[in-house]
Design an enzyme around this catalytic site. Structure first.
Site, PDB file in Angstrom:
ATOM      1  N   TYR A 161      30.535  37.829  38.138  1.00 34.27           N
ATOM      2  CA  TYR A 161      30.160  39.198  37.803  1.00 34.27           C
ATOM      3  C   TYR A 161      31.259  40.129  38.291  1.00 34.27           C
ATOM      4  CZ  TYR A 161      27.433  43.563  37.749  1.00 34.27           C
ATOM      5  OH  TYR A 161      26.981  44.840  37.528  1.00 34.27           O
TER       6      TYR A 161
ATOM      7  N   ASP B  63      38.672  39.147  42.349  1.00 35.39           N
ATOM      8  CA  ASP B  63      37.614  40.125  42.547  1.00 35.39           C
ATOM      9  C   ASP B  63      36.975  39.823  43.897  1.00 35.39           C
ATOM     10  OD1 ASP B  63      35.374  41.641  42.690  1.00 35.39           O
ATOM     11  OD2 ASP B  63      34.562  41.071  40.730  1.00 35.39           O
TER      12      ASP B  63
ATOM     13  N   LYS C  48      31.788  47.461  48.163  1.00 31.94           N
ATOM     14  CA  LYS C  48      30.838  47.023  49.189  1.00 31.94           C
ATOM     15  C   LYS C  48      31.330  47.294  50.620  1.00 31.94           C
ATOM     16  CE  LYS C  48      28.468  44.329  45.815  1.00 31.94           C
ATOM     17  NZ  LYS C  48      28.622  43.300  44.848  1.00 31.94           N
TER      18      LYS C  48
HETATM   19  C1  LIG Z   1      28.946  43.878  43.346  1.00 33.69           C
HETATM   20  C2  LIG Z   1      30.090  43.314  42.616  1.00 33.69           C
HETATM   21  C3  LIG Z   1      30.785  44.052  41.643  1.00 33.69           C
HETATM   22  C4  LIG Z   1      30.317  45.403  41.180  1.00 33.69           C
HETATM   23  O1  LIG Z   1      30.354  46.359  42.179  1.00 33.69           O
HETATM   24  P1  LIG Z   1      29.461  47.705  42.017  1.00 33.69           P
HETATM   25  O2  LIG Z   1      29.841  48.529  43.195  1.00 33.69           O
HETATM   26  O3  LIG Z   1      28.041  47.245  41.999  1.00 33.69           O
HETATM   27  O4  LIG Z   1      29.853  48.325  40.726  1.00 33.69           O
HETATM   28  C5  LIG Z   1      31.912  43.507  41.083  1.00 33.69           C
HETATM   29  N1  LIG Z   1      32.345  42.298  41.442  1.00 33.69           N
HETATM   30  C6  LIG Z   1      31.708  41.545  42.364  1.00 33.69           C
HETATM   31  C7  LIG Z   1      32.252  40.215  42.745  1.00 33.69           C
HETATM   32  C8  LIG Z   1      30.552  42.016  42.964  1.00 33.69           C
HETATM   33  O5  LIG Z   1      29.905  41.256  43.847  1.00 33.69           O
END
Ligand SMILES: *Cc1c(COP(=O)(O)O)cnc(C)c1O
Length: 429
Positions: free
Chosen positions: A145, A240, A268
């Site tokens: 994701y 990511d 995060k």
């Molecule tokens: C949470 C997450 C996102 C998206 O971040 P948001 O702040 O919710 O838009 C993208 N990549 C990874 C790996 C994530 O865990």
């Protein structure tokens, strides 16, 4: 049974004004049934709902709360920053401090730009990779994701997966035709994609440790392979690290595995619980961004002083407090305890963990990718989830989410969790 009367009342009200009653889909508990509880306070490793119930929290606001909730250092940093003004839209000194901290900590980051969410970070990193390489195609892996930008919302994990529509409505096929989706941990699939799309692949975006379809680890050599094949084809490797950044180590998964990507995405933890994202990488690539270069990216609230203050406090405390050692110890206690609980209840569980991230899949087969994860028994997870909630333990309300330990968890919290799991698992037959 715990009372949820006030939460139920609030949810009924929320449903009238907010689609599904929530501002992000997984929160609605659809994957586990029942209704979400409403929280008005959290402290350390515990959250408190409006009905006065207390839970040991393994969601940690989906990752940011690595030091636990309402850490005094973060609260005071935000208070101090707020007194100076909540947003300027003009450069502020905290942006420089934050950028320096990230560049110092993360091997693959020479320059960094702040934005407001992980979604924005990934969307912008992809645009930058395409602009820099002058190529259109992107490889992503199913179950990973990268936020909800159009071109990345294909076979995505997290909520998209939980609701059985990893491909969202409203995304024109034309927007995703340049996105190649492959299974994770499969070397041949990547080789074949490069062979079939010669000189067309801008880059690979990957969660170095995928944590949005539960949690599974890269097989030995897999990340090295991704590094080599992207370099060989002059494509960019994008990690990511929105979830793994500053969690698996202070320098993220890239530091832990010793692989340096071209670009990295964050969110995060670097916001300390305030809305934040960031992407960074090699200076020569980052300088392709406006105002220096032709790739446009911007944000009214980017580098927001409250978010910077919270993030800097989070990073400083993480670095100075010995948090990672503590997290490792707690994780060891939890994983050993959970494996024992499953064994004594005679319930097949694959308990995957690394650093302070974990996921227990209800299956007897090892889980290395999304297809393996899909073998897990989701009906069993539902019962487990509600059983644990009743015991005062809050896991993410879906089989396909990673759990997080914080430095505010205590051995007693873990002990309570493991005992509860042993009890609840016996009821799952
Ligand atoms: C949470 C997450 C996102 C998206 O971040 P948001 O702040 O919710 O838009 C993208 N990549 C990874 C790996 C994530 O865990």
């Amino acid at each position: 049974m715990l009372s949820h009367a006030k939460s139920e009342q609030l949810f009924a009200e929320a449903l009238k004004y907010i689609p599904g009653g929530v501002n992000s889909p997984v929160r609605a508990f659809r994957a586990v049934g029942g209704q979400p509880f409403f929280v008005n306070r959290a402290k350390g490793a515990h959250v408190f709902d409006v009905d006065g119930n207390e839970y040991i929290d393994y969601v940690g606001t989906w990752g940011p709360a690595i030091l636990g909730h309402a850490h005094p250092r973060i609260i005071s940093a935000v208070q101090q920053a707020a007194e100076q003004g909540t947003s300027f839209g003009i450069p502020n000194p905290l942006e420089v401090t934050m950028a320096k901290r990230v560049c110092d900590a993360v091997p693959g980051v020479q320059k960094v730009r702040m934005c407001n969410s992980g979604t924005e970070a990934c969307m912008s990193a992809i645009r930058l990779a395409r602009g820099f390489t002058k190529r259109d195609k992107i490889i992503k892996f199913d179950g990973c994701y990268h936020g909800h930008a159009d071109s990345l919302l294909v076979k995505a994990g997290s909520g998209a997966l939980t609701f059985g529509n990893p491909d969202s409505a409203g995304v024109p096929a034309a927007f995703t035709q340049h996105t190649i989706v492959l299974p994770f941990n499969d070397v041949e699939a990547v080789r074949a994609a490069f062979a079939a799309n010669k000189d067309q692949i801008a880059g690979i975006i990957v969660e170095p440790v995928p944590g949005n379809a539960g949690l599974y680890l890269p097989k030995p050599g897999y990340l090295e392979f991704l590094r080599e094949i992207t370099a060989a084809h002059e494509s960019l490797l994008i990690f990511d690290e929105v979830m793994t950044g500053f969690r698996l180590s202070f320098g993220g998964a890239q530091k832990l595995f010793g692989i340096t990507p071209d670009l990295s995405c964050f969110g995060k933890i670097i916001g300390g619980g305030l809305p934040v994202g960031a992407f960074g990488g090699r200076a020569e690539i980052m300088d392709y961004l406006a105002p220096l270069g032709p790739v446009y990216q911007a944000g009214t609230l980017s580098g927001n002083p409250l978010a910077m203050a919270a993030g800097i406090a989070n990073l400083e405390e993480l670095q100075s407090s010995g948090a990672y050692c503590k997290l490792e110890e707690l994780a060891e206690q939890l994983s050993a305890g959970m494996r024992d609980a499953a064994k004594s209840a005679n319930i097949p569980v694959q308990f995957n963990n690394i650093g302070s991230m974990f996921c227990g899949y209800f299956t007897d087969q090892p889980v290395h990718n999304l297809a393996d994860a899909m073998h897990s028994d989701r009906e069993r997870f539902k019962k487990y989830f509600h059983g644990m909630l009743e015991e005062g333990v809050y896991f993410a309300p879906s089989q396909f989410e990673a759990g997080f330990i914080s430095a505010a968890h205590t051995p007693a919290d873990i002990d309570h969790t493991v005992r509860a799991a042993a009890k609840v698992m016996k009821t799952l037959h």
